[in-house]
Design an enzyme around this catalytic site. Sequence first.
Site, PDB file in Angstrom:
ATOM      1  N   HIS A  42      -4.478  -0.471   2.694  1.00  0.00           N
ATOM      2  CA  HIS A  42      -3.545  -0.916   3.643  1.00  0.00           C
ATOM      3  C   HIS A  42      -3.397  -0.375   4.978  1.00  0.00           C
ATOM      4  CE1 HIS A  42      -1.653  -3.919   0.859  1.00  0.00           C
ATOM      5  NE2 HIS A  42      -1.230  -3.047   0.190  1.00  0.00           N
ATOM      6  N   GLU A  69      -3.235  -7.102   0.780  1.00  0.00           N
ATOM      7  CA  GLU A  69      -3.827  -6.598  -0.375  1.00  0.00           C
ATOM      8  C   GLU A  69      -5.324  -6.663  -0.765  1.00  0.00           C
ATOM      9  OE1 GLU A  69      -1.160  -5.684  -1.806  1.00  0.00           O
ATOM     10  OE2 GLU A  69      -1.912  -5.370  -3.893  1.00  0.00           O
ATOM     11  N   HIS A  88      -4.712   2.994  -2.840  1.00  0.00           N
ATOM     12  CA  HIS A  88      -4.171   1.787  -2.499  1.00  0.00           C
ATOM     13  C   HIS A  88      -3.624   1.506  -1.267  1.00  0.00           C
ATOM     14  CE1 HIS A  88      -2.153  -2.196  -3.979  1.00  0.00           C
ATOM     15  NE2 HIS A  88      -1.394  -1.898  -2.812  1.00  0.00           N
ATOM     16  N   GLU A  89      -2.431   2.457  -0.938  1.00  0.00           N
ATOM     17  CA  GLU A  89      -1.946   2.596   0.320  1.00  0.00           C
ATOM     18  C   GLU A  89      -2.981   2.866   1.480  1.00  0.00           C
ATOM     19  OE1 GLU A  89       0.875   1.106   0.191  1.00  0.00           O
ATOM     20  OE2 GLU A  89       1.202   1.098  -1.768  1.00  0.00           O
TER      21      GLU A  89
END
Lengths: 495, 495
Positions: A263, A289, A259-260
């Site tokens: 980003h 997101e 997820h990170e």
Amino acid sequence: MVELLAEVTALRQSGGLLFWDQQTYMPKAGARARGNHLAVLSKVAHEKFTAPEIGRLLERLRDWEETLPYDSDEASTVRVARREYEKATRLPPDLVVRHSRARTRAHEAWIEARQKNDYKVFRPALGEMVDIMREVADALGYEDHPLDALLDQQEPGMKTADMEGLFGELRQGLVPLVKAIAEKADAVDDSFLHQPFDRETQMEVCREAAAAVGFDLETRGRIDLSVHPFTIGFSRNDVRFTVRIDEGFFNAGFFASLHEAGHGTYMQGLPERFEQSILHEGASSGLHESQSRLWENIVGRSRAFWQFYYPRLQKRFPEQLGKVSREDFYRAVNKVEPSFIRVEADEVTYNLHIMVRFELEKAVFDRELGLDDLPGAWNEKFRNYLGITPPDDLRGCIQDIHWTFGFGGGFAGYTIGNVASVQLYEKALEEHPGLEEEFAQGEFSNLLRWMNENVHAHGAKFGPQELLERVTGRPLDAGPYLAYIKRKFSDIYGL
Amino acid sequence: MVELLAEVTALRQSGGLLFWDQQTYMPKAGARARGNHLAVLSKVAHEKFTAPEIGRLLERLRDWEETLPYDSDEASTVRVARREYEKATRLPPDLVVRHSRARTRAHEAWIEARQKNDYKVFRPALGEMVDIMREVADALGYEDHPLDALLDQQEPGMKTADMEGLFGELRQGLVPLVKAIAEKADAVDDSFLHQPFDRETQMEVCREAAAAVGFDLETRGRIDLSVHPFTIGFSRNDVRFTVRIDEGFFNAGFFASLHEAGHGTYMQGLPERFEQSILHEGASSGLHESQSRLWENIVGRSRAFWQFYYPRLQKRFPEQLGKVSREDFYRAVNKVEPSFIRVEADEVTYNLHIMVRFELEKAVFDRELGLDDLPGAWNEKFRNYLGITPPDDLRGCIQDIHWTFGFGGGFAGYTIGNVASVQLYEKALEEHPGLEEEFAQGEFSNLLRWMNENVHAHGAKFGPQELLERVTGRPLDAGPYLAYIKRKFSDIYGL
């Protein structure tokens, strides 16, 4: 003007490093001074950004701007700077100070309310926050609904009505699906994910996976540990994220890392020439997101990804996973289970958590719901959408930190991100139909490059709706997302 | 005014964190943006500090200041702020910019000169730097000698004549001692310090020793790795130092750790009430160095310290040190050997390295020495004072980075620190005659508390001479230092 804005950017990015350090390596007792330093940096950045000189320059540049193509760097810089300048100068300093104090009080009350597991402790501070956010909305100005003004701060150009339409479609599509899956709850077993997984090895796996999907850990990024995972960049060439490792549960660290990393690829993908510019940002929280959800869910929870990565993971954890088949593993990381806590929610139920919050915020703003009745309304919505009733406030309406910062529009980005991630992915798939075969080979560069060229390359030039229209030909659209969710989970649960 | 100064302090301390991160955890490619951020922070801090408003406030406070005791917090704040304000505003912005550019050029030339091992490559940039430093000295103003103005920036109130007197005494005392020791060079064997020492274990030992002497690692400090060891504080409650571990040589890591821990205790010992004030600093570079040298040398290279710590160290490194007696170890860490590189110099020869630099700087300022003749003059002084001749420029006049920042007064603090460390220690010993017995028990708190109360408690209120007079009754005095050195090394070398 470019120079003045570069100073503001530098001050903000410096504040970013102070925040990163606070969350990672700062000795505990350094907290008070750090709070002061962060406050000073943000005050000075605000002073510099709202200096009358900037206003005069923006006025003077208006004619020039109109001679330039809308999407040129120059016109976009002036346009985005003007938008942000107007927002920043519309808020009276007195309101900014009161908002900041209300945050501090709300934070303290929230901590205490959580300790006592009692919404009533948070209620007065929340009331104050709601009043202030009404004032903020009025000061910022809006055409249709006060929430528009607040939403616009996160998602430039997005309207409350857009969100209502979106949630309407999602409600129709997701609520029946959640019910259908709940009836087959036992079809997926994920018990083997809840075993001891060595911390160091998990960290290595997090690094390996983030690097595999294209996050540059070599010279332009790093990964550290913190209590709450986050990603931050001080330039496209210094992007860092953190993960939290749970030694008893595989998903917490691994999917946070993907997820990170998502980003992170957005930040690392911003154009070099924007480095000191106001355009050196993503389009919005929601678009950001979309990138994290893309790599966490669409890629990271796909069969193709695990075709590539599962043998590697089994080698790292032979005792835990040696006898688990790849298909069982794939099903396990996709297990759907209505739950109380947003940050633990699966792909199917996640947006329902956001919907609850959005609807409650709107009802409060419309004075249809009083704050005393908030916990009851929260629980009722949980029953209706997810079929479960939160047993207490901690697992209900005081779980998120967001309402200590503000009230209104703060959650929308999560759902925008989920929906946009599929919309963008399907467009990429049109142009590269072989993406999934590539994932199965551990090859992610075509997808990353497509995102670089179509999303990251624009920095903050466009708002989320604008960007999606340019890239996919349509504004934000729940259709592809719902189709993807139904297809994927009907398959897994045999619906 | 307190508020304005607090902002300046916050901006500087924020810049400090950016520097710390640059030296420890920053991804390589982040360097360029970091350079920009640091430049902006220092520019904004300078703008804020030299704002006319500060000047007006300082004027207005003059009468009030005179009604207050000289050593009160209030009078000292105004006095120190005025001194720094005057220095900062006396430099024309144009000169500040030229100095900054000259630094960049000097740094580049120095790097290249080191690669080519050729002073001539550095010579033009150094010439430019010398000219600029003359201008800086003129702009700052001085009574007796231009170097006074530069020295005053590091050591408020210290004069070139003071330093000449000091070096005169040191020369007389040390040069014959170095000769006498050189004749008995083989009396001390330190070969066992040059063996493989495991990196992780060394790091643990560094931590243990720093904590033992009183550096708070628990909640108010941390230790990390970097290429060049340094200490930095963002408040008294967040003080960090770095060490460099040499896997083939014990001293490099261990004594750097005690040295930096000494700086660290000074920063951690500053009064809580100064936290956001301009007084939240040490008295001078030299006084700071007195604390690092105290713990590194007077304590860390004493018999008493190793009585306490040697058994612990042997347990960590049984193979390397199991058969080495404590006395042999004590002698080894005190081995004296004339050498070319300042940062590797022992306690006896160190000040001679500084003296060479100071004398050359003064000769250049007095136009008695041209820059073309600098390497020759350097080597001649080495022959005279240390009895050795540097074989090349790298081991001669281009070894230090200091002349890329400025020229004049930048080294004095090292010798002031060595001399002051003994002067302060002997005063502490007068009041606590049992200190050495305490060290042998691993008990350092009486010495630390004495330094807290007599040195750290004043922050930046007093200049170095002022502080020494207040605490020891005398200004800086080479006597105690020379007596200590002669006593200690006559014993070790049987002179």
